[in-house]
Scaffold this active site. Structure first.
Site, short mmCIF file in Angstrom:
data_model
loop_
_atom_site.label_atom_id
_atom_site.label_comp_id
_atom_site.label_asym_id
_atom_site.label_seq_id
_atom_site.Cartn_x
_atom_site.Cartn_y
_atom_site.Cartn_z
N GLY A 83 -43.56 1.89 17.49
CA GLY A 83 -44.97 1.52 17.33
C GLY A 83 -45.77 2.61 16.67
CB SER A 84 -44.81 5.38 14.86
OG SER A 84 -43.60 4.90 14.29
CB THR A 85 -47.35 1.24 11.43
OG1 THR A 85 -47.85 0.31 12.40
CG2 THR A 85 -45.87 0.99 11.19
N GLY A 90 -52.54 4.67 14.79
CA GLY A 90 -53.00 5.18 16.07
C GLY A 90 -52.20 6.34 16.63
N GLY A 137 -49.17 6.48 17.84
CA GLY A 137 -47.80 6.58 17.34
C GLY A 137 -47.72 7.27 15.99
CE1 TYR A 160 -51.65 -0.70 27.97
CE2 TYR A 160 -53.24 0.14 29.55
CZ TYR A 160 -52.44 0.34 28.45
OH TYR A 160 -52.42 1.56 27.84
#
Length: 264
Positions: A14-16, A18, A20, A154
């Protein structure tokens, strides 16, 4: 300070964007060979381009994978059989009243936020133990400790991440592998930024006003009284991913802006 991450292979899910992306940038800046991950080739390509422009001589590759099912972990493992550093960052959130959260949402949140990390950790841990060195991090949240009433599902997944991280750390005691969780506080990530923008438009207020009201009404225990920058989370992660952090293991480390009202 030399964190001794040069040539280490790191995967950040999840690093595209923010947190990440900030973690990937920080690790690349320390010389690690970083693999970024996102759900589409377009997003992954954009992230790699950004990192290469921001970090001179960055070693960056990308893997497209959607962690909403087991296929996501399988796709990553097929392309990247072993890593030195695993950062389980991918996650989703959505404010919703408890009585309106259907079973499907509970299962979807658990699948993405928890099982993605479980599956990747289960695979990569074997190789780390053979080398007797590795770093596994779960990006959790202060919401794991103070479950938010506005998104109980969450909070549940963030608590589960801490439990998994501690349990795995216990299982590899005495080795060169460490497993920790990071309790991020309210952070100006892509998702939070979009949420604040939407709230500001809906209420005809400025982003600053919405932010101030959030910390007055929703997270009043914050000592920072504003959203943290993504780079602040990334700095902690990068240290814990390094050679220098060998004595930090099985820990839930807070980068929460003081939201959690506890001295430990």
């Amino acid at each position: 300070m030399d964190l001794k991450l040069t040539e280490k292979v790191a995967l950040v899910t999840g690093s595209t964007a923010g947190i990440g992306l900030a973690i990937a940038r920080s690790l690349a800046g320390e010389g690690a060979h970083v693999y970024v991950n996102g759900r589409t080739q377009e997003r992954v390509d954009a992230a790699m381009m950004a990192l290469r422009s921001q970090v001179p001589r960055a070693k960056v590759d990308g893997i497209v994978a959607d962690f909403s099912s087991v296929a996501g972990a399988e796709a990553v493992i097929a392309k990247l059989p072993s890593v030195d550093v695993l950062v389980n960052n991918v996650g989703i959130f959505e404010p919703k009243p408890f009585v309106e959260i259907p079973d499907a949402d509970w299962l979807r949140f658990f699948e993405i936020n928890v099982m993605s990390g479980v599956r990747l950790t289960r695979h990569y841990l074997v190789g780390m133990l053979k080398k007797n060195w590795g770093r596994i991090l779960f990006i959790s949240s202060e919401s794991a400790v103070q479950i938010p009433a506005e998104m109980v599902h969450y909070g549940m997944t963030k608590t589960a991440q801490i439990a998994v991280a501690r349990g795995v750390a216990e299982s590899v005691a005495g080795t060169g592998v460490t497993v920790n969780s990071i309790l991020a506080g309210p952070t100006e990530s892509e998702g939070v930024g979009s949420f604040v923008d939407a709230m500001a438009k809906q209420q005809n207020k400025s982003k600053k006003e919405v932010e101030r009201e959030f910390f007055e009404q929703v997270r009043p225990s914050s000592l920072l009284k504003c959203f943290a920058a993504v780079d602040e989370i990334a700095a902690m992660v990068t240290y814990v991913a390094s050679e220098l952090s060998s004595a930090t293991n099985g820990a839930a480390l807070r980068v929460d802006g003081g939201v959690v009202k506890a001295i430990l």
